[in-house]
Write a protein that holds these residues in place. Structure first.
Motif, short mmCIF file in Angstrom:
data_model
loop_
_atom_site.label_atom_id
_atom_site.label_comp_id
_atom_site.label_asym_id
_atom_site.label_seq_id
_atom_site.Cartn_x
_atom_site.Cartn_y
_atom_site.Cartn_z
N ARG A 275 0.84 -1.21 0.00
CA ARG A 275 0.00 0.00 0.00
C ARG A 275 0.87 1.26 0.00
NH1 ARG A 275 -5.12 0.78 1.24
NH2 ARG A 275 -5.34 -1.20 2.35
N GLN B 127 -6.68 -5.32 -4.31
CA GLN B 127 -7.55 -4.32 -3.68
C GLN B 127 -6.76 -3.12 -3.18
OE1 GLN B 127 -11.11 -4.51 -3.56
NE2 GLN B 127 -10.62 -2.36 -3.31
N LYS C 254 -8.05 10.08 -8.78
CA LYS C 254 -9.22 10.93 -8.56
C LYS C 254 -8.83 12.26 -7.93
CE LYS C 254 -12.18 8.62 -10.58
NZ LYS C 254 -12.74 9.15 -11.83
N ALA C 255 -7.83 12.26 -7.06
CA ALA C 255 -7.38 13.51 -6.43
C ALA C 255 -6.83 14.49 -7.47
CB ALA C 255 -6.32 13.22 -5.37
N LYS C 256 -6.32 13.97 -8.58
CA LYS C 256 -5.80 14.81 -9.66
C LYS C 256 -6.85 15.10 -10.73
CE LYS C 256 -1.37 15.23 -8.67
NZ LYS C 256 -0.63 16.47 -8.64
N TYR D 54 -6.59 4.48 -7.43
CA TYR D 54 -7.86 5.19 -7.58
C TYR D 54 -7.84 6.51 -6.82
CZ TYR D 54 -12.85 6.19 -7.52
OH TYR D 54 -14.06 6.81 -7.65
N ASN D 55 -7.41 6.48 -5.57
CA ASN D 55 -7.38 7.69 -4.76
C ASN D 55 -6.45 8.74 -5.36
OD1 ASN D 55 -9.16 6.58 -2.91
ND2 ASN D 55 -7.54 5.84 -1.56
N ALA D 56 -5.29 8.34 -5.81
CA ALA D 56 -4.33 9.28 -6.39
C ALA D 56 -4.85 9.88 -7.69
CB ALA D 56 -2.99 8.58 -6.62
N ASP E 239 -7.04 0.58 -4.73
CA ASP E 239 -7.48 1.68 -3.85
C ASP E 239 -6.51 2.86 -3.90
OD1 ASP E 239 -9.67 0.18 -3.06
OD2 ASP E 239 -8.83 -0.35 -1.09
N GLU E 240 -5.22 2.58 -3.82
CA GLU E 240 -4.23 3.65 -3.82
C GLU E 240 -4.15 4.35 -5.18
OE1 GLU E 240 -2.84 4.98 -1.21
OE2 GLU E 240 -3.81 3.48 0.04
N ARG F 70 1.31 4.04 -2.98
CA ARG F 70 1.02 5.45 -2.71
C ARG F 70 2.20 6.34 -3.10
NH1 ARG F 70 -0.60 5.80 3.05
NH2 ARG F 70 -2.50 4.91 2.23
#
Length: 79
Positions: free
Chosen positions: A8, A54, A65-67, A61-63, A58-59, A12
């Protein structure tokens, strides 16, 4: 096998570095393809892990979407 939490954090960190170096712009498409077998140090397609998939997803996707990027992925069948 490397711990899921280590994977994870590595994901990240890699995403932060990649997105910074790539100079991405909001609305661009980010395409993902990876092998959980290779992530855990095995030959591609020989040792699939849903838990690894997973946390990596998740990591990423989060990165992404944040951009403000759009995400696409290459999916393959798990063993």
């Amino acid at each position: 096998m490397t711990s899921v939490e280590t994977i994870r954090q590595s994901t990240r960190n890699a995403m932060a570095e990649l997105l910074d170096l790539a100079k991405v712009r909001e609305g661009q498409l980010f395409v993902v393809g990876c092998s959980t077998s290779e992530i855990v140090g095995k030959k591609i397609g020989t040792d699939s892990h849903l838990d690894v998939a997973q946390v990596v997803f998740d990591e990423i996707y989060n990165a992404v979407k944040a951009k403000g990027l759009n995400l696409d992925r290459k999916s393959t069948r798990l063993n």
